[in-house]
Design a protein around this motif. Structure first.
Motif, short mmCIF file in Angstrom:
data_model
loop_
_atom_site.label_atom_id
_atom_site.label_comp_id
_atom_site.label_asym_id
_atom_site.label_seq_id
_atom_site.Cartn_x
_atom_site.Cartn_y
_atom_site.Cartn_z
N MET A 1 4.02 11.93 -14.48
CA MET A 1 2.70 12.06 -15.07
C MET A 1 2.43 13.49 -15.55
O MET A 1 1.86 13.71 -16.60
N ASP B 1 1.25 7.42 -13.75
CA ASP B 1 2.15 7.84 -12.67
C ASP B 1 3.12 6.69 -12.36
O ASP B 1 3.08 5.64 -13.00
N GLU B 2 3.99 6.90 -11.38
CA GLU B 2 5.06 5.92 -11.13
C GLU B 2 4.52 4.55 -10.74
O GLU B 2 5.06 3.53 -11.15
N ARG B 3 3.43 4.53 -9.93
CA ARG B 3 2.88 3.23 -9.53
C ARG B 3 2.29 2.50 -10.74
O ARG B 3 2.48 1.30 -10.92
N ARG C 1 -8.32 13.20 -1.96
CA ARG C 1 -7.27 12.42 -2.65
C ARG C 1 -7.10 12.93 -4.08
O ARG C 1 -5.98 13.00 -4.58
N ALA D 1 -0.06 12.46 -9.61
CA ALA D 1 -0.26 11.02 -9.44
C ALA D 1 -1.74 10.69 -9.66
O ALA D 1 -2.58 11.60 -9.75
N HIS D 2 -2.04 9.42 -9.75
CA HIS D 2 -3.42 8.98 -9.87
C HIS D 2 -4.03 8.95 -8.47
O HIS D 2 -3.33 8.64 -7.50
N TYR D 3 -5.34 9.26 -8.37
CA TYR D 3 -5.96 9.30 -7.03
C TYR D 3 -5.87 7.95 -6.32
O TYR D 3 -5.78 7.88 -5.09
N GLN D 4 -5.86 6.87 -7.10
CA GLN D 4 -5.73 5.55 -6.47
C GLN D 4 -4.36 5.36 -5.83
O GLN D 4 -4.23 4.69 -4.82
N THR D 5 -3.35 5.96 -6.45
CA THR D 5 -1.99 5.84 -5.92
C THR D 5 -1.92 6.45 -4.52
O THR D 5 -1.28 5.89 -3.62
N GLY E 1 -4.36 6.59 -2.45
CA GLY E 1 -5.03 5.61 -1.58
C GLY E 1 -4.14 4.43 -1.24
O GLY E 1 -4.09 3.98 -0.09
N TYR E 2 -3.42 3.95 -2.24
CA TYR E 2 -2.49 2.82 -2.00
C TYR E 2 -1.39 3.22 -1.02
O TYR E 2 -0.99 2.45 -0.16
N ARG F 1 -2.73 3.35 2.56
CA ARG F 1 -2.96 2.03 3.17
C ARG F 1 -1.68 1.20 3.25
O ARG F 1 -1.73 0.02 3.60
N TYR G 1 1.59 0.72 -1.24
CA TYR G 1 2.57 1.19 -2.21
C TYR G 1 3.50 2.18 -1.53
O TYR G 1 3.04 3.09 -0.84
N ASN G 2 4.80 1.97 -1.71
CA ASN G 2 5.78 2.91 -1.17
C ASN G 2 6.15 3.92 -2.25
O ASN G 2 6.65 3.52 -3.30
N PRO G 3 5.92 5.19 -1.99
CA PRO G 3 6.22 6.19 -3.03
C PRO G 3 7.71 6.34 -3.25
O PRO G 3 8.51 6.05 -2.35
#
Lengths: 181, 82
Positions: free
Chosen positions: A1, A97-99, B20, B29-33, B35-36, B39, B42-44
């Motif tokens: 990103m 980003d990657e996700r 975050r 990264a995105h701030y939601q990422t 958070g994921y 919790r 999501y595995n980075p």
């Protein structure tokens, strides 16, 4: 990103797609489903009016006017879906980003599968209609092709809207405009 | 196919008083990422996990593990697992 420098366009799109002012419109799965349903209905209506406008001869201009009127709520619904997905399909790849990139790939794959099924159904319908009335495939092929093209174009947006997740309650929502990288 | 990767990101982030949004901007990264990840939804990637670890100046295994983390109090006070 952040490995690639973001252009001014990227930054403005990122801010726009992450603007939380309309969050109430897509904060629950039910609202997102409703928005996608409205978007589908509007797309069908606009497509129908367009077909009517171009195929009917000597008709008044009302279908064109109605089409323009419907385009406004269609654009609003498109914006709501884009907001719900944080611009998953609108932002350029290097902004994600990657996700998000992985999510976009999943959405496009699902949309591709659904479009393939739709194409198969359309082809089958055209063949069956052709068996009954020999001139039908020739008459319906062009409108059907355009309809399928439109669906193929918009399907990823519908899929992304339906698969978007709720903003988790414990996520700190940034201030609008705080995403200017 | 994807295996659950456990993490202590939320705890460390709260301890260091990092939002975050700040962490997300720092690691691209995105701030939601974030958070994921916290919790476990999501595995980075290794790249992102290393960037997060570097941000907190911690070894990656202090933040991420294939095994569930023991409660921190157990680790600090040396209580054995039952």
């Amino acid at each position: 990103m952040t490995t690639t420098r973001l252009t001014r366009y990227d930054r403005s799109m990122l801010r726009l797609m992450n603007d939380r002012r309309g969050q109430a419109l897509y904060s629950t799965a039910a609202r997102r489903r409703l928005t996608v349903a409205v978007h589908i209905a509007l797309t069908v209506a606009i497509g129908g009016l367009m077909t009517h406008f171009f195929l009917a001869k000597g008709e008044p201009l009302w279908p064109a006017v109605a089409m323009v009127v419907l385009l406004l709520p269609w654009m609003v619904a498109t914006g709501i879906i884009n907001g719900a997905t944080r611009g998953l399909l609108e932002l350029r790849e290097h902004v994600l980003d990657e996700r998000q990139s992985a999510e976009r790939s999943r959405v496009v794959t699902r949309a591709h599968r659904m479009t393939t099924l739709l194409l198969a159904a359309a082809a089958t319908a055209l063949l069956i209609t052709g068996g009954v009335d020999g001139d039908a495939p020739k008459a319906y092929a062009a409108p059907l092709l355009i309809a399928v093209l439109v669906v193929h174009w918009i399907m990823p947006l519908w899929v992304a809207g339906l698969w978007a997740q709720d903003e988790p309650a414990d996520v700190e929502t940034p201030e609008a405009g705080a995403l200017g990288h | 196919m994807s295996e659950q990767v456990h993490n202590r990101l939320a705890m460390v982030r709260a301890e260091r008083k990092v939002s975050r949004q700040s962490l997300a901007e720092a690691v691209g990264a995105h701030y939601q990422t974030i958070g994921y990840i916290e919790r476990g939804q999501y595995n980075p990637s290794l790249d992102l996990a290393l960037k997060i670890s570097k941000f907190f100046n911690l070894p990656v295994e202090a933040l991420f593990s294939l095994e569930p983390f023991r409660p921190l109090t157990d680790e600090v006070y040396g209580r054995n697992q039952p």
